[in-house]
Design a protein around this motif. Structure first.
Motif, short mmCIF file in Angstrom:
data_model
loop_
_atom_site.label_atom_id
_atom_site.label_comp_id
_atom_site.label_asym_id
_atom_site.label_seq_id
_atom_site.Cartn_x
_atom_site.Cartn_y
_atom_site.Cartn_z
N SER A 1 18.21 49.40 98.06
CA SER A 1 18.01 48.28 97.13
C SER A 1 17.36 47.09 97.84
N THR B 1 28.80 44.63 100.45
CA THR B 1 28.18 45.92 100.68
C THR B 1 26.76 45.74 101.16
N LEU C 1 20.99 34.84 87.28
CA LEU C 1 22.05 35.86 87.23
C LEU C 1 22.87 35.72 85.95
N LYS D 1 23.21 47.98 100.55
CA LYS D 1 22.62 49.15 99.92
C LYS D 1 21.19 49.32 100.45
N TRP E 1 13.10 38.64 82.74
CA TRP E 1 12.93 37.64 83.79
C TRP E 1 12.02 36.52 83.30
N SER F 1 19.44 43.99 97.85
CA SER F 1 20.51 43.95 98.84
C SER F 1 19.94 43.49 100.19
N ALA G 1 17.88 43.95 87.76
CA ALA G 1 16.95 44.86 88.43
C ALA G 1 17.02 46.25 87.79
N HIS H 1 19.56 53.28 92.46
CA HIS H 1 18.94 52.97 93.76
C HIS H 1 18.73 51.46 93.94
N CYS H 2 18.34 50.77 92.86
CA CYS H 2 17.95 49.36 93.04
C CYS H 2 19.15 48.41 92.95
N CYS H 3 20.30 48.91 92.55
CA CYS H 3 21.46 48.02 92.37
C CYS H 3 21.94 47.47 93.72
N PRO H 4 21.99 46.14 93.87
CA PRO H 4 22.35 45.58 95.19
C PRO H 4 23.84 45.60 95.50
N THR H 5 24.68 45.85 94.51
CA THR H 5 26.12 45.79 94.77
C THR H 5 26.81 47.14 94.65
N GLY H 6 26.10 48.14 94.14
CA GLY H 6 26.74 49.44 93.93
C GLY H 6 27.47 49.52 92.60
N CYS I 1 21.85 40.87 87.77
CA CYS I 1 20.53 40.52 88.34
C CYS I 1 19.39 41.13 87.52
#
Lengths: 179, 308
Positions: free
Chosen positions: B96, B91, B79, B93, B20, B99, A96, A68-73, A94
């Protein structure tokens, strides 16, 4: 649709770490990292103690927070078996997903992408067992399809008591521990 | 009681999560700070547009651009797979927050640049493309108002997202609060008000920002109280997470730097200053800004200590 799951008999597991070595060899897991590991849980008060040894890994949850939290899929649920996988060249590192996992099952591979257990998808999609299950000397590890009521894992979960790790996290994990 | 022993020793995961470092708190602070400046510059513009005289609102977008870029640099440094950063923009999401944040950041830059173009630095006012935009935007009050409103809305989205980013990570009970976005938004606004109080050339604006900051600091104390009480009235892991701040490893930084030095002392100094009992000095605003930065560090670091 299959729903892959792993069932570990904690009454048989002796913590020999064969599964850990098999995984590292099969998946070329880099030095200093583990996709699976042994946890020893001791409960109770002296002298009335109870010890459970179990082999742990990614739980391939039905409600996976890492996906769910992955921003790129990059983190996604695979078509086969509902296995949670990471596409390396889509991951931006990242972290996350690492923070979102209540099992701390993920780590950052030295090459920069998020890494974790894949239920040995390269073997299991061909009908073979994951490397860890195939080498277990006490036969405490079982792998199969929960959607098939005749599978070994379905039968074990129907006939034995079991628990999952951190049920309160709401992730619906698919590694079960027989007690 | 249950004692757990693991054979796992993954780097940055064991014995405690430390994925982090300084980059994320610095980014969250700068993002919130810029969000606060965008909102306040929009509000000040809409309130003071008919009044002549020097105003801070046209300085803020330049500073915002620089600070946001520094924040994004910190994020980029964090990163681990940098060559694939472009994947963020292939994309969207909806589940997210990261995103959402990537796309919100794309909206922030044009909105800030439009704000600059309303009143560009006088040396560039006659330079070809800039002069065209300058004349176009200044030809209508509605266009300028729209840009001010856009700064407020996009600023609020940016400020809120910095909190939602953490609160969506349910495995870390300290972050898993529905009110964290409000805490970061109020803290960002308070830091921005303190900054304007520091740099505004106009005395009226300085006074106005000192008063605004006092309300924001008092509000921040309430939000922190709600944040902690909601954790303390939740499950065992949430109570344990609140304890890290209240009496655990991060209690000295939390109470000393965030609450006392970052909110209560500057609130007292600024209250005396706005009632003209003491002079306005840079001390209180600097303490507020430092408190906001330390708040992000404490929340990010303590959150990684919390878990199931």
């Amino acid at each position: 649709m299959a729903r892959f799951a792993m069932v570990i008999d904690t009454r048989r597991c002796v913590g020999c770490m064969d599964c850990v070595v098999a995984c590292k060899t099969e998946n070329s897991v880099p030095e200093g990292f583990n996709r699976d590991w042994i946890t020893t849980a001791v409960k109770g008060k002296m002298p009335d103690l109870h010890m459970e040894i179990r082999t742990e890994r990614c739980n391939h949850c039905s409600n996976p927070p890492c996906v769910h939290c992955c921003p790129t899929g990059a983190s996604h649920v695979h078509d086969i078996g509902g296995v949670v996988l990471v596409t390396h060249n889509e991951c931006i590192g990242c972290k996350a997903c690492v923070a979102s996992c209540p099992y701390d099952a993920r780590f950052i591979h030295p090459d920069g992408y998020a890494d974790k257990c894949t239920f040995c998808i390269h073997r299991t999609e061909k009908g073979e067992l994951p490397a860890c299950v195939s080498v277990c000397p006490t036969h405490c590890m079982h792998f199969g399809d929960l959607d098939n009521p005749e599978s070994e894992v379905s039968k074990l979960l129907n006939s034995r008591n079991y628990h999952v790790n951190h049920p309160a996290a709401g992730t619906e994990p698919h590694v079960y521990y027989l007690t | 009681m249950e004692e757990l022993t693991h054979t796992r020793h993954n780097h940055l995961i064991d014995p405690n999560l430390t994925i982090w470092g300084w980059e994320i708190p610095v980014y969250l602070f700068l993002g919130g700070f810029v969000a606060g400046m965008m909102i306040l510059s929009g509000v000040i513009y809409l309130r003071r547009r008919n009044q002549p005289g020097a105003t801070v609102v046209f300085i803020l977008p330049y500073i915002s651009l620089i600070l946001l870029s520094l924040g994004m640099l910190a994020l980029f440094i964090d990163l681990e797979h940098k060559l694939y950063t472009w994947r963020l923009y292939l994309t969207f999401k909806p589940l997210s927050p990261m995103s959402w944040g990537a796309w919100i950041l794309l909206l922030v830059y044009p909105v800030l640049i439009l704000k600059i173009l309303i009143n560009p630095f006088f040396l560039f006012r006659d330079v070809a493309p800039i002069s065209k935009f300058y004349k176009f935007l200044n030809a209508s009050a509605d266009r300028k108002n729209f840009i001010a409103y856009a700064n407020i809305v996009i600023g609020a989205m940016l400020g809120a997202y910095t909190g939602i980013l953490l609160s969506a990570l349910g495995a870390r009970p300290l972050w898993n609060s529905g009110i964290l976005w409000l805490l970061f938004l109020v803290s960002g606004l308070s830091g921005a008000a303190a900054f304007i109080h520091l740099i505004a050339p106009d005395k009226g604006e300085r006074e106005m920002m000192a008063k605004t900051d006092n309300y924001l600091l008092a509000g921040e104390l309430f939000v922190i109280a709600f944040f902690l009480t909601s954790l303390l009235s939740s499950s065992a892991v949430h109570i344990q997470a609140a304890t890290i701040l209240l009496s655990g490893a991060y209690a000295p930084s939390f109470w000393g730097f965030v609450i006392i030095a970052g909110i209560i002392i500057p609130l007292i100094i600024q209250s005396l200053a706005v009632s003209h009992k003491v002079k306005h000095t840079p001390i209180a605003p600097l303490m507020v800004i430092a408190g906001g930065l330390i708040l992000r560090f404490v929340i990010v670091y303590a959150g990684q200590l919390s878990g199931y």
